[in-house]
Motif scaffolding. Structure first.
Motif, PDB file in Angstrom:
ATOM      1  N   GLY A 126       0.825  -1.222   0.000  1.00  0.00           N
ATOM      2  CA  GLY A 126       0.000   0.000   0.000  1.00  0.00           C
ATOM      3  C   GLY A 126       0.832   1.232   0.000  1.00  0.00           C
ATOM      4  N   LYS A 127       0.242   2.238  -0.316  1.00  0.00           N
ATOM      5  CA  LYS A 127       0.929   3.521  -0.372  1.00  0.00           C
ATOM      6  C   LYS A 127      -0.085   4.599  -0.154  1.00  0.00           C
ATOM      7  N   ARG A 128       0.296   5.687   0.463  1.00  0.00           N
ATOM      8  CA  ARG A 128      -0.671   6.730   0.680  1.00  0.00           C
ATOM      9  C   ARG A 128      -0.146   8.047   0.151  1.00  0.00           C
ATOM     10  N   GLY A 129      -1.007   9.022   0.150  1.00  0.00           N
ATOM     11  CA  GLY A 129      -0.673  10.301  -0.444  1.00  0.00           C
ATOM     12  C   GLY A 129       0.315  11.090   0.365  1.00  0.00           C
ATOM     13  N   GLU A 130       0.957  12.056  -0.294  1.00  0.00           N
ATOM     14  CA  GLU A 130       1.895  12.904   0.403  1.00  0.00           C
ATOM     15  C   GLU A 130       1.146  14.004   1.142  1.00  0.00           C
ATOM     16  N   LEU A 131       1.790  14.577   2.143  1.00  0.00           N
ATOM     17  CA  LEU A 131       1.248  15.700   2.876  1.00  0.00           C
ATOM     18  C   LEU A 131      -0.129  15.402   3.441  1.00  0.00           C
ATOM     19  N   VAL A 132      -0.293  14.251   4.079  1.00  0.00           N
ATOM     20  CA  VAL A 132      -1.587  13.852   4.607  1.00  0.00           C
ATOM     21  C   VAL A 132      -1.655  14.182   6.083  1.00  0.00           C
ATOM     22  N   ALA A 133      -2.760  14.709   6.539  1.00  0.00           N
ATOM     23  CA  ALA A 133      -2.927  14.997   7.960  1.00  0.00           C
ATOM     24  C   ALA A 133      -2.919  13.715   8.754  1.00  0.00           C
ATOM     25  N   TRP A 175      -3.367  -4.052 -11.965  1.00  0.00           N
ATOM     26  CA  TRP A 175      -2.441  -3.721 -13.057  1.00  0.00           C
ATOM     27  C   TRP A 175      -1.817  -5.027 -13.556  1.00  0.00           C
ATOM     28  N   ARG A 176      -2.141  -5.375 -14.759  1.00  0.00           N
ATOM     29  CA  ARG A 176      -1.677  -6.634 -15.350  1.00  0.00           C
ATOM     30  C   ARG A 176      -2.002  -7.813 -14.430  1.00  0.00           C
ATOM     31  N   GLY A 177      -3.195  -7.763 -13.846  1.00  0.00           N
ATOM     32  CA  GLY A 177      -3.678  -8.862 -13.020  1.00  0.00           C
ATOM     33  C   GLY A 177      -3.238  -8.821 -11.576  1.00  0.00           C
ATOM     34  N   LYS A 213      -1.102   6.327  -6.759  1.00  0.00           N
ATOM     35  CA  LYS A 213      -1.284   7.717  -6.323  1.00  0.00           C
ATOM     36  C   LYS A 213      -1.533   8.565  -7.562  1.00  0.00           C
ATOM     37  N   THR A 214      -2.640   9.276  -7.614  1.00  0.00           N
ATOM     38  CA  THR A 214      -2.955  10.125  -8.764  1.00  0.00           C
ATOM     39  C   THR A 214      -2.958  11.587  -8.331  1.00  0.00           C
ATOM     40  N   ILE A 215      -2.500  12.448  -9.209  1.00  0.00           N
ATOM     41  CA  ILE A 215      -2.560  13.884  -8.987  1.00  0.00           C
ATOM     42  C   ILE A 215      -3.911  14.382  -9.482  1.00  0.00           C
ATOM     43  N   LEU A 216      -4.602  15.181  -8.689  1.00  0.00           N
ATOM     44  CA  LEU A 216      -5.904  15.699  -9.095  1.00  0.00           C
ATOM     45  C   LEU A 216      -5.787  16.435 -10.424  1.00  0.00           C
ATOM     46  N   GLY A 270       6.311   1.761 -10.988  1.00  0.00           N
ATOM     47  CA  GLY A 270       6.298   2.519 -12.231  1.00  0.00           C
ATOM     48  C   GLY A 270       5.526   3.811 -12.059  1.00  0.00           C
ATOM     49  N   ALA A 271       5.426   4.586 -13.143  1.00  0.00           N
ATOM     50  CA  ALA A 271       4.736   5.871 -13.068  1.00  0.00           C
ATOM     51  C   ALA A 271       4.220   6.275 -14.441  1.00  0.00           C
ATOM     52  N   VAL A 272       3.221   7.135 -14.434  1.00  0.00           N
ATOM     53  CA  VAL A 272       2.728   7.792 -15.645  1.00  0.00           C
ATOM     54  C   VAL A 272       3.102   9.251 -15.516  1.00  0.00           C
ATOM     55  N   THR A 273       4.031   9.718 -16.340  1.00  0.00           N
ATOM     56  CA  THR A 273       4.558  11.078 -16.190  1.00  0.00           C
ATOM     57  C   THR A 273       4.366  11.954 -17.424  1.00  0.00           C
ATOM     58  N   LYS A 274       3.889  11.375 -18.518  1.00  0.00           N
ATOM     59  CA  LYS A 274       3.880  12.115 -19.786  1.00  0.00           C
ATOM     60  C   LYS A 274       2.603  12.904 -20.023  1.00  0.00           C
ATOM     61  N   LYS A 275       1.488  12.484 -19.415  1.00  0.00           N
ATOM     62  CA  LYS A 275       0.243  13.226 -19.588  1.00  0.00           C
ATOM     63  C   LYS A 275      -0.682  12.959 -18.403  1.00  0.00           C
ATOM     64  N   PRO A 276      -1.605  13.901 -18.116  1.00  0.00           N
ATOM     65  CA  PRO A 276      -2.531  13.724 -16.994  1.00  0.00           C
ATOM     66  C   PRO A 276      -3.493  12.557 -17.256  1.00  0.00           C
ATOM     67  N   PRO A 277      -3.987  11.934 -16.174  1.00  0.00           N
ATOM     68  CA  PRO A 277      -3.572  12.195 -14.792  1.00  0.00           C
ATOM     69  C   PRO A 277      -2.225  11.549 -14.483  1.00  0.00           C
ATOM     70  N   LEU A 278      -1.352  12.297 -13.824  1.00  0.00           N
ATOM     71  CA  LEU A 278      -0.062  11.755 -13.418  1.00  0.00           C
ATOM     72  C   LEU A 278      -0.289  10.700 -12.342  1.00  0.00           C
ATOM     73  N   MET A 279       0.422   9.578 -12.444  1.00  0.00           N
ATOM     74  CA  MET A 279       0.204   8.466 -11.517  1.00  0.00           C
ATOM     75  C   MET A 279       1.528   7.867 -11.067  1.00  0.00           C
ATOM     76  N   LEU A 280       1.576   7.474  -9.803  1.00  0.00           N
ATOM     77  CA  LEU A 280       2.726   6.780  -9.236  1.00  0.00           C
ATOM     78  C   LEU A 280       2.229   5.433  -8.724  1.00  0.00           C
ATOM     79  N   ILE A 281       2.845   4.346  -9.209  1.00  0.00           N
ATOM     80  CA  ILE A 281       2.369   2.995  -8.903  1.00  0.00           C
ATOM     81  C   ILE A 281       3.354   2.299  -7.978  1.00  0.00           C
ATOM     82  N   THR A 282       2.859   1.784  -6.863  1.00  0.00           N
ATOM     83  CA  THR A 282       3.685   1.042  -5.913  1.00  0.00           C
ATOM     84  C   THR A 282       2.993  -0.273  -5.562  1.00  0.00           C
ATOM     85  N   GLU A 283       3.711  -1.143  -4.876  1.00  0.00           N
ATOM     86  CA  GLU A 283       3.103  -2.368  -4.374  1.00  0.00           C
ATOM     87  C   GLU A 283       1.974  -2.022  -3.417  1.00  0.00           C
TER      88      GLU A 283
END
Length: 481
Positions: A31-38, A208-210, A216-219, A252-265
């Motif tokens: 799991g992974k959570r967002g940055e700057l979270v209260a 993702w691929r099963g 994590k997606t950027i709004l 992995g990550a999606v960095t070339k076009k929105p929505p930007l995404m960061l993929i973790t276990e």
């Protein structure tokens, strides 16, 4: 839930930008959570709930798979249990978990020499490779378990993968030219489950691929915000440099076009905050093993000239992985530094991170180094023993102010193993030069762990699992011999 001041842990950072722009082992996975979270953010779990009930004993629950038992016994150096299990099911010796890791990988990574001997005697493949292509010898070398290394080499072991190599000697990929860029069409957010929320986006569980992963997606509304995108790319650039059993794995990550995404276990076991909130004080053996996992992860981040300072180490950023292993996550506030001397200092953003776990020098906007993570680690250790954060009667900002301005430290009210109070007190020293390095912390924790294990009568050791399960977790691993 933490007070509103914990939510202010990222408030200064966001205000600055505004000025510029406006269970059981097998059930535990990723799991992974967002940055700057209260700190008041809702906990993460597989189904989005905070439930972490886990009343499983290997002797009573048929749902516990044999492979799970094998990994558990290997990590605890339980020779008698290993021999019995392998006599009944010899084919288990080379079975692999989610990460393609065998029991020999586990024994090697945690320095369990006797377990490794039993596994090899029963036909374990000495050069089995996990999903990162790492061999048991590479894992043993990464953790500097010399006796296990000698044993593996004597049996034909070879270093394979990156765990035993100098990762800093390999030039990292760049954002524009990478082999981890993911095709966004492979990420179906419409069939996903929301598991967390950050200031700039949200965290969702997707297939993702099963395979279940955390994304994590950027709004979309922030996709054109240059500072938000810069921070996102910084986190990606940092994560591609790290790979360690006690660090949440970047995929992995999606960095070339929105929505930007960061993929973790994906780790459905949730985080350490949930454990402490639901269970209160943990058993000493559990705490020491948890502390070793955290310390090993941060030691990896701190090692070498390209030092990574986490800067937001707290229970919410410590996640539960395979075989109840703890993993350090959320690098949204981390800094990558070029170190030339042991205590090189850097002028970095003050009041970065969460107030309750914040080193005094950070609160006071003074120069600081990687020892700020040592201070935060001490607070986590204290919280695991006491069952609640320090100065819980104060809001988080006031607690941090008392620590920094008046040199206040919380009182010890529970029973601690010999040497543990002294270690915590050294780690939260106001003078950062007096705090021990994590390599020393690991050595001292391993000594405490050995003394705890030696104090347990042999007849009681077979019942450890059930007692640990009563707290929702077992304390596994941490062998030093």
């Amino acid at each position: 839930m933490e007070s509103k001041a914990d939510g202010d842990s990222s408030g200064n950072r966001l205000r600055d930008k505004a000025k510029i722009l406006g269970s059981a082992l097998k059930r535990l996975s990723r799991g992974k959570r967002g940055e700057l979270v209260a700190d008041g953010e809702s906990p993460r779990s597989q189904d989005g709930s905070s439930s972490r009930s886990s009343q499983i004993s290997p002797n009573s629950d048929p749902a516990v798979k044999p492979l799970t038992l094998l990994l558990f016994h290997s990590r605890n150096n339980d020779v008698e249990a290993l021999r019995k299990l392998l006599k009944e099911k010899p084919e288990l010796v080379n079975e692999t978990d989610y990460d393609g890791r065998t029991a020999l990988h586990v024994a090697a990574a945690y320095g369990c020499l006797q377990a490794a001997k039993v596994l090899l005697e029963n036909g374990a493949k000495v050069n089995a490779q996990d999903r990162w292509n790492s061999s048991p010898l590479a894992d043993a070398k990464a953790s500097n378990h010399q006796e296990v290394m000698k044993l593996l080499i004597a049996n034909g072991g070879e270093i394979m993968g990156t765990h035993g190599q100098e990762i800093r000697s390999v030039a990292p990929p760049t954002i524009l030219k990478s082999d981890w860029e993911i095709d966004p069409t492979e990420i179906d957010l419409t069939n996903s489950t929301k598991i967390g929320k950050g200031s700039f986006g949200e965290i969702r569980k997707v297939l993702w691929r099963g395979t279940p992963v955390a994304v994590k997606t950027i709004l979309p509304a922030l996709s054109d915000d240059k500072l938000v995108v810069q921070d996102f790319r910084h986190e990606v650039e940092l994560l591609v440099k790290v790979r360690h059993p006690n660090i949440v794995q970047f995929l992995g990550a999606v960095t070339k076009k929105p929505p930007l995404m960061l993929i973790t276990e994906y780790l459905p076991g949730g985080d350490l905050h949930v454990v402490l909130k639901e269970k209160g004080p943990l058993p000493a053996a559990t705490i020491v093993n948890y502390a070793l996992d955290i310390a090993r992860g941060v030691t990896y981040l701190h090692n070498g000239p390209n030092t990574i300072i986490h800067r937001d180490l707290k229970p919410r950023n410590v996640l539960i992985g395979e075989s109840n292993q703890l993993k350090v996550g959320d690098f949204g506030l981390s800094k990558l530094m070029k170190m030339t001397n042991l205590h090189d200092m850097y002028r970095m953003t003050g009041e970065t991170g969460s107030y309750r776990y914040m080193a005094p020098e950070v609160f006071e906007h003074r120069a600081y180094d990687k020892s700020v993570d040592v201070f935060s680690f001490a607070i986590i250790l204290y919280e695991m023993f006491e069952g609640s954060p320090p100065f819980s009667h104060m809001d988080a900002y006031e607690a941090a102010r008392q620590v920094a301005k008046n040199e206040k430290r919380p009182s010890f009210t529970k029973q601690y193993p010999p040497g543990m109070k002294e270690l915590i007190q050294e780690c939260w020293q106001g003078d950062h030069y007096m705090r021990p390095l994590f390599v020393e912390i690991i050595s001292r924790l391993e000594k405490i762990n050995q003394e705890l294990q030696a104090a347990i009568p042999p007849a009681e050791r077979s019942h450890l699992w059930q007692r640990r399960s009563a707290h929702g977790h077992h304390a596994s691993g941490g062998c030093s011999k």
